[in-house]
Design a protein around this motif. Structure first.
Motif, PDB file in Angstrom:
ATOM      1  N   ALA A  22       3.074  13.508   0.730  1.00  0.00           N
ATOM      2  CA  ALA A  22       2.023  14.326   1.334  1.00  0.00           C
ATOM      3  C   ALA A  22       1.954  15.699   0.670  1.00  0.00           C
ATOM      4  O   ALA A  22       0.869  16.211   0.375  1.00  0.00           O
ATOM      5  N   THR A  23       3.107  16.283   0.390  1.00  0.00           N
ATOM      6  CA  THR A  23       3.151  17.592  -0.264  1.00  0.00           C
ATOM      7  C   THR A  23       2.606  17.494  -1.693  1.00  0.00           C
ATOM      8  O   THR A  23       1.834  18.353  -2.136  1.00  0.00           O
ATOM      9  N   ILE A  24       2.973  16.449  -2.399  1.00  0.00           N
ATOM     10  CA  ILE A  24       2.503  16.262  -3.776  1.00  0.00           C
ATOM     11  C   ILE A  24       0.995  16.031  -3.805  1.00  0.00           C
ATOM     12  O   ILE A  24       0.292  16.569  -4.668  1.00  0.00           O
ATOM     13  N   LEU A  25       0.471  15.223  -2.872  1.00  0.00           N
ATOM     14  CA  LEU A  25      -0.980  15.011  -2.814  1.00  0.00           C
ATOM     15  C   LEU A  25      -1.726  16.316  -2.570  1.00  0.00           C
ATOM     16  O   LEU A  25      -2.759  16.578  -3.189  1.00  0.00           O
ATOM     17  N   ALA A  26      -1.210  17.138  -1.645  1.00  0.00           N
ATOM     18  CA  ALA A  26      -1.860  18.427  -1.372  1.00  0.00           C
ATOM     19  C   ALA A  26      -1.867  19.301  -2.616  1.00  0.00           C
ATOM     20  O   ALA A  26      -2.886  19.928  -2.940  1.00  0.00           O
ATOM     21  N   ALA A  27      -0.762  19.336  -3.353  1.00  0.00           N
ATOM     22  CA  ALA A  27      -0.701  20.124  -4.589  1.00  0.00           C
ATOM     23  C   ALA A  27      -1.642  19.572  -5.653  1.00  0.00           C
ATOM     24  O   ALA A  27      -2.329  20.318  -6.352  1.00  0.00           O
ATOM     25  N   ALA A  28      -1.695  18.243  -5.785  1.00  0.00           N
ATOM     26  CA  ALA A  28      -2.586  17.619  -6.772  1.00  0.00           C
ATOM     27  C   ALA A  28      -4.044  17.898  -6.434  1.00  0.00           C
ATOM     28  O   ALA A  28      -4.861  18.149  -7.335  1.00  0.00           O
ATOM     29  N   ASP A  29      -4.393  17.868  -5.154  1.00  0.00           N
ATOM     30  CA  ASP A  29      -5.779  18.120  -4.767  1.00  0.00           C
ATOM     31  C   ASP A  29      -6.160  19.592  -4.981  1.00  0.00           C
ATOM     32  O   ASP A  29      -7.306  19.894  -5.317  1.00  0.00           O
ATOM     33  N   LEU A  30      -5.201  20.502  -4.835  1.00  0.00           N
ATOM     34  CA  LEU A  30      -5.461  21.913  -5.143  1.00  0.00           C
ATOM     35  C   LEU A  30      -5.710  22.113  -6.627  1.00  0.00           C
ATOM     36  O   LEU A  30      -6.531  22.938  -7.020  1.00  0.00           O
ATOM     37  N   ARG A  31      -4.986  21.369  -7.433  1.00  0.00           N
ATOM     38  CA  ARG A  31      -5.123  21.452  -8.886  1.00  0.00           C
ATOM     39  C   ARG A  31      -6.514  21.017  -9.322  1.00  0.00           C
ATOM     40  O   ARG A  31      -7.073  21.512 -10.262  1.00  0.00           O
ATOM     41  N   GLY A  32      -7.047  20.042  -8.567  1.00  0.00           N
ATOM     42  CA  GLY A  32      -8.399  19.557  -8.792  1.00  0.00           C
ATOM     43  C   GLY A  32      -8.549  18.799 -10.025  1.00  0.00           C
ATOM     44  O   GLY A  32      -9.297  18.601 -10.793  1.00  0.00           O
ATOM     45  N   ALA A  46       0.836  -1.201   0.000  1.00  0.00           N
ATOM     46  CA  ALA A  46       0.000   0.000   0.000  1.00  0.00           C
ATOM     47  C   ALA A  46       0.869   1.249   0.000  1.00  0.00           C
ATOM     48  O   ALA A  46       1.937   1.285   0.597  1.00  0.00           O
ATOM     49  N   ALA A  47       0.383   2.275  -0.675  1.00  0.00           N
ATOM     50  CA  ALA A  47       1.085   3.561  -0.715  1.00  0.00           C
ATOM     51  C   ALA A  47       0.686   4.371   0.506  1.00  0.00           C
ATOM     52  O   ALA A  47      -0.490   4.432   0.864  1.00  0.00           O
ATOM     53  N   TYR A  48       1.668   4.996   1.136  1.00  0.00           N
ATOM     54  CA  TYR A  48       1.366   5.808   2.307  1.00  0.00           C
ATOM     55  C   TYR A  48       2.168   7.104   2.265  1.00  0.00           C
ATOM     56  O   TYR A  48       3.215   7.196   1.624  1.00  0.00           O
ATOM     57  N   THR A  49       1.646   8.107   2.927  1.00  0.00           N
ATOM     58  CA  THR A  49       2.320   9.390   3.087  1.00  0.00           C
ATOM     59  C   THR A  49       2.266   9.728   4.572  1.00  0.00           C
ATOM     60  O   THR A  49       1.686   8.981   5.370  1.00  0.00           O
ATOM     61  N   THR A  50       2.812  10.868   4.940  1.00  0.00           N
ATOM     62  CA  THR A  50       2.756  11.271   6.342  1.00  0.00           C
ATOM     63  C   THR A  50       1.357  11.696   6.754  1.00  0.00           C
ATOM     64  O   THR A  50       1.109  11.896   7.939  1.00  0.00           O
ATOM     65  N   VAL A  51       0.420  11.796   5.803  1.00  0.00           N
ATOM     66  CA  VAL A  51      -0.970  12.113   6.146  1.00  0.00           C
ATOM     67  C   VAL A  51      -1.864  10.877   6.019  1.00  0.00           C
ATOM     68  O   VAL A  51      -3.077  10.985   6.122  1.00  0.00           O
ATOM     69  N   GLY A  52      -1.276   9.710   5.810  1.00  0.00           N
ATOM     70  CA  GLY A  52      -2.047   8.481   5.778  1.00  0.00           C
ATOM     71  C   GLY A  52      -1.889   7.705   4.481  1.00  0.00           C
ATOM     72  O   GLY A  52      -1.085   8.051   3.615  1.00  0.00           O
ATOM     73  N   LEU A  53      -2.674   6.644   4.365  1.00  0.00           N
ATOM     74  CA  LEU A  53      -2.636   5.791   3.180  1.00  0.00           C
ATOM     75  C   LEU A  53      -3.284   6.480   1.988  1.00  0.00           C
ATOM     76  O   LEU A  53      -4.223   7.260   2.145  1.00  0.00           O
TER      77      LEU A  53
END
Length: 76
Positions: free
Chosen positions: A66-76, A11-18
């Motif tokens: 975690a940083t990349i996920l936050a940026a991707a979610d901002l991009r929408g 499973a893929a995980y980040t510092t903010v969870g799976l």
């Protein structure tokens, strides 16, 4: 975080969870990669200096993820 092992990947995980739909493979010393098909996103990290703690003790890839996920979610 305990790894969730599969046949050849886990499973893929980040510092903010799976990453719910993600799959990954982490290498020795902190290198690794994961993909999230739901976001159409792939992340890979290679280092020239081994991190501490083996494959799962190094937090550089989870922090970067975690940083990349936050940026991707901002991009929408």
């Amino acid at each position: 975080m305990p790894p969730i092992w599969r046949l050849g990947w886990h499973a893929a995980y980040t510092t903010v969870g799976l990453v719910p739909d993600g799959f990954a493979h982490h290498g020795f010393g902190g290198s690794g990669a994961w993909a999230d098909p739901a976001r159409r996103l792939a992340v890979a990290f290679t280092t020239n200096l081994l991190g501490a703690g083996g494959a799962l003790g190094d937090t550089r890839l989870p922090e970067l993820g975690a940083t990349i996920l936050a940026a991707a979610d901002l991009r929408g």
